[in-house]
Design an enzyme around this catalytic site. Structure first.
Site, PDB file in Angstrom:
ATOM      1  N   HIS A   6       0.996  -1.436   0.175  1.00  0.00           N
ATOM      2  CA  HIS A   6      -0.119  -0.074   0.193  1.00  0.00           C
ATOM      3  C   HIS A   6       1.028   1.253   0.088  1.00  0.00           C
ATOM      4  O   HIS A   6       0.747   2.188  -0.662  1.00  0.00           O
ATOM      5  CB  HIS A   6      -0.947   0.288   1.269  1.00  0.00           C
ATOM      6  CG  HIS A   6      -1.683   1.171   1.098  1.00  0.00           C
ATOM      7  ND1 HIS A   6      -3.532   1.101   0.256  1.00  0.00           N
ATOM      8  CD2 HIS A   6      -1.752   2.125   1.831  1.00  0.00           C
ATOM      9  CE1 HIS A   6      -3.649   2.379   0.807  1.00  0.00           C
ATOM     10  NE2 HIS A   6      -3.357   3.048   0.871  1.00  0.00           N
ATOM     11  N   TRP A  22       4.893   5.365   4.109  1.00  0.00           N
ATOM     12  CA  TRP A  22       4.361   6.271   5.133  1.00  0.00           C
ATOM     13  C   TRP A  22       5.257   7.533   6.477  1.00  0.00           C
ATOM     14  O   TRP A  22       5.517   6.298   7.082  1.00  0.00           O
ATOM     15  CB  TRP A  22       2.979   6.649   5.791  1.00  0.00           C
ATOM     16  CG  TRP A  22       2.209   5.876   4.729  1.00  0.00           C
ATOM     17  CD1 TRP A  22       1.795   5.431   3.630  1.00  0.00           C
ATOM     18  CD2 TRP A  22       0.516   5.308   4.442  1.00  0.00           C
ATOM     19  NE1 TRP A  22       1.166   5.085   2.807  1.00  0.00           N
ATOM     20  CE2 TRP A  22      -0.222   4.981   3.773  1.00  0.00           C
ATOM     21  CE3 TRP A  22      -0.029   4.798   6.026  1.00  0.00           C
ATOM     22  CZ2 TRP A  22      -0.821   4.228   4.109  1.00  0.00           C
ATOM     23  CZ3 TRP A  22      -0.672   4.346   6.480  1.00  0.00           C
ATOM     24  CH2 TRP A  22      -1.911   3.903   5.346  1.00  0.00           C
ATOM     25  N   TYR A  35       1.072  12.410  12.238  1.00  0.00           N
ATOM     26  CA  TYR A  35       1.615  12.333  10.854  1.00  0.00           C
ATOM     27  C   TYR A  35       1.559  13.820  10.174  1.00  0.00           C
ATOM     28  O   TYR A  35       0.794  14.230  10.050  1.00  0.00           O
ATOM     29  CB  TYR A  35       1.260  11.710  10.076  1.00  0.00           C
ATOM     30  CG  TYR A  35       0.340  11.117   9.838  1.00  0.00           C
ATOM     31  CD1 TYR A  35      -0.868  11.330   8.695  1.00  0.00           C
ATOM     32  CD2 TYR A  35      -0.819  10.369  10.780  1.00  0.00           C
ATOM     33  CE1 TYR A  35      -2.270  11.091   8.919  1.00  0.00           C
ATOM     34  CE2 TYR A  35      -2.213  10.374  10.441  1.00  0.00           C
ATOM     35  CZ  TYR A  35      -2.578  10.672   9.204  1.00  0.00           C
ATOM     36  OH  TYR A  35      -4.384  10.532   9.332  1.00  0.00           O
ATOM     37  N   GLU A  44       0.137   8.514  -3.229  1.00  0.00           N
ATOM     38  CA  GLU A  44       1.147   7.541  -2.168  1.00  0.00           C
ATOM     39  C   GLU A  44       2.314   8.893  -2.246  1.00  0.00           C
ATOM     40  O   GLU A  44       2.787   9.190  -1.272  1.00  0.00           O
ATOM     41  CB  GLU A  44       1.978   5.959  -2.807  1.00  0.00           C
ATOM     42  CG  GLU A  44       0.482   5.371  -2.333  1.00  0.00           C
ATOM     43  CD  GLU A  44      -0.203   5.700  -1.049  1.00  0.00           C
ATOM     44  OE1 GLU A  44       0.681   5.597   0.248  1.00  0.00           O
ATOM     45  OE2 GLU A  44      -0.990   5.501  -0.878  1.00  0.00           O
ATOM     46  N   LYS A 100       1.256  12.269  -1.291  1.00  0.00           N
ATOM     47  CA  LYS A 100       0.629  13.083  -0.019  1.00  0.00           C
ATOM     48  C   LYS A 100       1.366  12.602   0.989  1.00  0.00           C
ATOM     49  O   LYS A 100       1.411  12.946   2.116  1.00  0.00           O
ATOM     50  CB  LYS A 100      -0.493  11.355   0.595  1.00  0.00           C
ATOM     51  CG  LYS A 100      -1.099  11.913   1.647  1.00  0.00           C
ATOM     52  CD  LYS A 100      -2.320  10.992   1.993  1.00  0.00           C
ATOM     53  CE  LYS A 100      -2.875  11.820   3.342  1.00  0.00           C
ATOM     54  NZ  LYS A 100      -3.976  10.145   3.175  1.00  0.00           N
ATOM     55  N   HIS A 101       2.622  11.647   0.940  1.00  0.00           N
ATOM     56  CA  HIS A 101       4.155  10.246   1.471  1.00  0.00           C
ATOM     57  C   HIS A 101       5.079  10.472   1.107  1.00  0.00           C
ATOM     58  O   HIS A 101       5.867  11.399   1.945  1.00  0.00           O
ATOM     59  CB  HIS A 101       4.034   8.828   1.798  1.00  0.00           C
ATOM     60  CG  HIS A 101       1.885   9.186   1.873  1.00  0.00           C
ATOM     61  ND1 HIS A 101       1.444   9.287   3.269  1.00  0.00           N
ATOM     62  CD2 HIS A 101       1.141   7.853   1.586  1.00  0.00           C
ATOM     63  CE1 HIS A 101       0.195   8.860   3.723  1.00  0.00           C
ATOM     64  NE2 HIS A 101      -0.361   8.147   3.129  1.00  0.00           N
TER      65      HIS A 101
END
Length: 264
Positions: A82, A85, A93, A139, A142-143
């Site tokens: 997935h 992070w 976070y 992904e 965002k991370h």
């Protein structure tokens, strides 16, 4: 289905990950190198001399995996990747940061520079809805943008925009390859079934054995569907050591018993 050799991890390897953390950077494009005495993220009490060799403030990285059955996603004998992070050291976070640029052409970037990586991602880094490109963009944006060592300024003069994207996806896939959730559960007698149910304690014990530290287990209702592994990093994301640790925060729940692990 037989997993390709790229993903064939023995249980002895899984049990030794805490002693032999991932150290090599499989991506030859990376320009980042750090001294052997670089501090470990979330474990440094003084200012790091080189921010490109010390992940901060998001110093705990979660490698997250899914087991999707409705619809069924990925091989029937492997969990899917997935993401990776960055959490702060207290379990909170950041998201959508400015450490690295946002990109909206992930497939094109990786296809041109690391086609073998793209092939692996197309088999194991899969969304349960939407397109691969949209999922990978999410992904990264965002991370990935929250990992400070991926800043363009951390690269040499040979840097080309997108190098940091290839590094992020390369390292995440390489870490995923050391965390064989399916095999760890099967070794404990926990296999997908339409009729059996399992106790959370047994699942937790099996997955804690993957790194030697606590894994975070998640369910949708009473159906097992997530596993998160926590790491600090010694050095940069690009080439540092992933050091297994207990999670700084908890965010998932499962019932104590009666957990279903459905086949794909």
């Amino acid at each position: 289905m037989q997993l390709p050799s790229l993903f064939a991890n023995t249980l002895s390897h899984l049990s030794l990950i805490s002693q032999t953390p991932l150290t090599s950077n499989p991506n030859p494009l990376s320009s980042s190198s750090c001294p052997s005495n670089s501090p470990i993220s979330c474990q440094n009490s003084t200012a790091a001399p080189d921010s490109c060799c010390f992940i901060y403030p998001g110093g705990q990285l979660l490698q997250t995996q899914f087991w999707d059955t409705s619809p069924s996603i990925g091989p029937d004998d492997s969990w899917t990747l997935h993401g990776l992070w960055p959490d702060l050291c207290d379990g909170s976070y950041p998201t959508y940061c400015t450490s690295a640029p946002q990109y909206y052409n992930i497939t094109t970037l990786i296809s041109a520079r690391a086609p073998a990586l793209l092939t692996t991602m197309q088999s194991y880094w899969l969304p349960n809805a939407g397109t691969l490109e949209h999922f990978w963009e999410h992904e990264w944006n965002k991370h990935g943008t929250c990992i400070n060592t991926l800043a363009p300024s951390c690269y040499s003069s040979s840097y080309v925009p997108g190098d940091e994207v290839v590094d992020f996806f390369t390292r995440t896939v390489a870490l995923f390859q050391t965390l064989d959730t399916y095999t760890a559960l099967a070794a404990a007698g926990i296999t997908p079934s339409s009729t059996k149910t399992y106790a959370l304690a047994d699942i937790q014990t099996a997955l804690n054995n993957v790194t030697g530290f606590e894994a975070v287990v998640g369910c949708s209702g009473n159906m097992l569907n997530q596993a998160w592994y926590s790491f600090n990093v010694k050095g940069s994301l690009q080439g540092g050591e992933f050091v297994p640790v207990d999670p700084a925060g908890k965010g998932l729940r499962c019932p104590l018993r009666g957990i279903r692990y459905l086949p794909k």
